[in-house]
Design an enzyme around this catalytic site. Structure first.
Site, mmCIF file in Angstrom:
data_model
loop_
_atom_site.group_PDB
_atom_site.id
_atom_site.type_symbol
_atom_site.label_atom_id
_atom_site.label_comp_id
_atom_site.label_asym_id
_atom_site.label_seq_id
_atom_site.Cartn_x
_atom_site.Cartn_y
_atom_site.Cartn_z
ATOM 1 N N ALA A 80 -23.374 -33.864 -10.060
ATOM 2 C CA ALA A 80 -23.999 -33.375 -11.290
ATOM 3 C C ALA A 80 -24.407 -31.918 -11.117
ATOM 4 C CB ALA A 80 -25.224 -34.221 -11.654
ATOM 5 N N ASP A 81 -24.450 -31.210 -12.234
ATOM 6 C CA ASP A 81 -24.906 -29.825 -12.219
ATOM 7 C C ASP A 81 -25.578 -29.522 -13.552
ATOM 8 O OD1 ASP A 81 -24.672 -27.163 -10.609
ATOM 9 O OD2 ASP A 81 -24.178 -26.615 -12.676
ATOM 10 N N THR A 82 -26.672 -28.754 -13.507
ATOM 11 C CA THR A 82 -27.463 -28.461 -14.708
ATOM 12 C C THR A 82 -27.695 -26.970 -14.848
ATOM 13 O OG1 THR A 82 -28.617 -30.595 -14.492
ATOM 14 C CG2 THR A 82 -29.651 -28.929 -15.896
#
Length: 214
Positions: A80-82
């Site tokens: 995941a990446d935000t």
């Protein structure tokens, strides 16, 4: 693909927020950081950027675990990446108190977008790999803040490891007026999307068989 409900589950992230969210489901998992290069050439759209980096993180960890065409126990890796986006500009993690103050001064009293990309890679016992990838976007409305309030928040230390210099799940919750979309996207792991992907891959998060014995 073989049934994956007993697969080894790996979270490719060192984020304590993502770890806490996944732990809610009482399904055993392990954490392995990807340690990948997070630079992306050009100026990709935030949705493209977070998906690229989520896939890169998941792919790096899966490769470390054996990669494609590797026989062995089934494994599922979650990446995941935000990012925070204001007027199309991506705001990453601040490099110090001064940059955190600049970011929060720009965000206060305005609406911005938070994008979280998600990539789930599942490798079965025969080495075959399936991939699910996408992103979630949430609109965040931050309250108007004066410099004293911003400095007080920075003094907590919370902004320094957060994209956009705030954390909605902590002290930063009092800065947010309202959101439009998924709360967990802002925290960093869109659970509705993750649940759907794992269900499709044969490893539902709510399967009682996956919970540890009491």
């Amino acid at each position: 693909m073989a049934v994956m409900n007993q697969a080894r589950l790996v979270l490719a992230s060192s984020s304590p927020r993502r770890r806490q969210l996944l732990a809610m489901f009482q399904r055993p998992f392990e954490v392995q950081t990807s340690e990948t290069d997070e630079s992306v050439p050009g100026r990709p759209h935030p949705a493209e950027l977070v998906q690229t980096l989520a896939a890169r993180k998941a792919g790096a960890v899966l490769q470390r675990l054996g990669g494609r065409d590797t026989l062995g126990d089934p494994v599922i890796v979650i990446g995941a990446d935000t990012v925070v986006s204001l007027d199309g500009e991506i705001l990453g993690k601040p490099r110090g108190h001064e940059q955190a103050f600049v970011m929060l001064s720009r965000l206060q009293g305005r609406t911005h977008d938070v994008y979280t990309g998600l990539c789930v890679l599942a490798r079965d016992t025969h080495g075959a790999i399936q991939q699910r990838q996408g992103f979630s976007r949430t609109r965040v409305h931050m309250s108007s803040l004066n410099p004293q309030q911003i400095h007080a928040y920075i003094a907590t230390g919370e902004p320094l490891d957060k994209a956009g210099a705030y954390g909605i799940q902590g002290y930063g919750s009092i800065l947010i007026h309202r959101i439009e979309g998924d709360y967990f996207t802002v925290v960093g792991l869109p659970l509705h999307l993750l649940g759907r992907y794992l269900e499709e891959l044969g490893c539902p998060l709510l399967d009682p068989q996956n919970r540890p014995a009491e």
